[in-house]
Design an enzyme around this catalytic site. Structure first.
Site, PDB file in Angstrom:
ATOM      1  N   ASP A   1      30.697  42.746  47.368  1.00 32.36           N
ATOM      2  CA  ASP A   1      32.022  42.206  47.690  1.00 32.36           C
ATOM      3  C   ASP A   1      33.005  43.281  48.107  1.00 32.36           C
ATOM      4  O   ASP A   1      32.740  44.478  47.983  1.00 32.36           O
ATOM      5  CB  ASP A   1      32.574  41.424  46.477  1.00 32.36           C
ATOM      6  CG  ASP A   1      32.318  42.134  45.154  1.00 32.36           C
ATOM      7  OD1 ASP A   1      32.164  43.369  45.162  1.00 32.36           O
ATOM      8  OD2 ASP A   1      32.280  41.447  44.123  1.00 32.36           O
TER       9      ASP A   1
ATOM     10  N   ASN B   1      34.425  36.322  32.386  1.00 32.56           N
ATOM     11  CA  ASN B   1      34.436  34.871  32.615  1.00 32.56           C
ATOM     12  C   ASN B   1      33.128  34.363  33.227  1.00 32.56           C
ATOM     13  O   ASN B   1      33.041  33.213  33.650  1.00 32.56           O
ATOM     14  CB  ASN B   1      35.622  34.472  33.516  1.00 32.56           C
ATOM     15  CG  ASN B   1      35.520  35.046  34.923  1.00 32.56           C
ATOM     16  OD1 ASN B   1      34.561  35.746  35.251  1.00 32.56           O
ATOM     17  ND2 ASN B   1      36.497  34.761  35.761  1.00 32.56           N
TER      18      ASN B   1
ATOM     19  N   HIS C   1      31.654  35.580  35.963  1.00 32.14           N
ATOM     20  CA  HIS C   1      31.468  35.699  37.417  1.00 32.14           C
ATOM     21  C   HIS C   1      30.390  36.718  37.760  1.00 32.14           C
ATOM     22  O   HIS C   1      30.143  37.659  37.013  1.00 32.14           O
ATOM     23  CB  HIS C   1      32.789  35.963  38.152  1.00 32.14           C
ATOM     24  CG  HIS C   1      33.361  37.333  38.031  1.00 32.14           C
ATOM     25  ND1 HIS C   1      34.697  37.602  38.241  1.00 32.14           N
ATOM     26  CD2 HIS C   1      32.795  38.523  37.728  1.00 32.14           C
ATOM     27  CE1 HIS C   1      34.909  38.888  38.088  1.00 32.14           C
ATOM     28  NE2 HIS C   1      33.788  39.479  37.768  1.00 32.14           N
TER      29      HIS C   1
ATOM     30  N   GLU D   1      33.805  33.197  41.149  1.00 31.68           N
ATOM     31  CA  GLU D   1      34.513  32.803  39.931  1.00 31.68           C
ATOM     32  C   GLU D   1      34.013  31.441  39.428  1.00 31.68           C
ATOM     33  O   GLU D   1      33.345  30.711  40.166  1.00 31.68           O
ATOM     34  CB  GLU D   1      36.019  32.722  40.244  1.00 31.68           C
ATOM     35  CG  GLU D   1      36.629  34.035  40.752  1.00 31.68           C
ATOM     36  CD  GLU D   1      36.859  35.091  39.665  1.00 31.68           C
ATOM     37  OE1 GLU D   1      36.140  35.081  38.642  1.00 31.68           O
ATOM     38  OE2 GLU D   1      37.745  35.923  39.854  1.00 31.68           O
TER      39      GLU D   1
END
Ligand code: PGA
Length: 246
Positions: free
Chosen positions: A67, A136, A138, A143
């Protein structure tokens, strides 16, 4: 999922580097998927040391990173392009032309996503994808709620990710709110996945990863569907986690 438990960050980094070096030695023209963030930094340091001391060569290796932040050019010190150059590429004999990271400053981001996805495919896909995990759940910047079918796409970062990554920036307001990320289906096409996990702040994520069914609200859970996942996790991350017996 094969989970290897190690003592701490240092041991995780050494084990991960050995794992990657073994793959590069076995196939000197391997295509690696690489990750940014704090987790792989120690692994990259070990790869660099091994390159300098033992001469493991990356001359014919190709890399694709997961990314990049939208709006940052590759020479921005906060970009992932810059991070990869500083943390790894500048210190090994890789041909920079064979290192690929999405362009966060592309004028047409949709086209950039398609170009990146196609480039990976044209190259024959990723053989070993290195991943971290967000607290979380990801993977890449996918996400919670991201479709498991997603390809390389533009993502809106959650507040928790923006705050987690603010440590790299002067001010939280400076953290980009969007990124280009490989999609979950892109990641799942890799032949093999190496997930690195360290620290108490990832403990809840490890509990969820091991304990929950696949669901899009916890992106890393998709890895349960992948035939070849190795997780190297340290004791603080695995505290209280029941490691499934194979
Ligand atoms: P970290 O990030 O390595 O900085 O903890 C991992 C991730 O967000 O995927």
């Amino acid at each position: 999922m094969n989970i290897i438990e190690v003592k701490d960050y240092q041991e995780m980094s050494e084990r991960a580097a050995k794992y990657i070096m073994g793959k590069v030695t076995a196939n000197p023209s391997i295509t690696l998927g690489l990750a940014t963030g704090s987790t792989p930094v120690g692994t990259y340091k070990n790869l660099i040391r091994d390159h300098q001391e033992n001469g493991t060569s990356y001359r014919d290796v190709t890399t694709f990173n997961l990314d990049e932040y939208v709006g940052l050019s590759g020479d921005d010190p906060n970009s992932y392009q810059y991070f990869m150059n500083e943390q790894l590429f500048n210190h090994i004999d890789i041909n920079k032309a064979n290192t690929h990271i999405p362009r966060g400053d592309a004028s047409n981001l949709q086209e950039e996503c398609m170009r990146y996805e196609e480039l990976i495919a044209q190259n024959g896909g990723i053989e070993l994808q290195v991943l971290g995990i967000g607290s979380n759940g990801h993977i890449g910047f996918n996400e919670p709620g991201t479709s498991f079918q997603s390809k390389t796409h533009i993502v809106q970062l959650t507040d928790s990710t923006i705050h987690a990554n603010a440590r790299f920036f002067d001010r939280v307001e400076d953290v980009p709110t969007k990124a280009v990320s490989m999609g979950i289906s892109t990641i799942m096409k890799s032949k093999e996945i190496l997930l690195l996990v360290s620290g108490e702040n990832k403990n809840e994520a490890m509990h969820k990863l091991v304990g929950s069914e696949e669901n899009e609200n916890f992106p890393a859970s998709v890895l349960k569907n992948h035939p070849s996942v190795t997780i190297i996790a340290d004791q603080p991350a695995l505290q209280g986690v029941k490691i499934p017996q194979l």
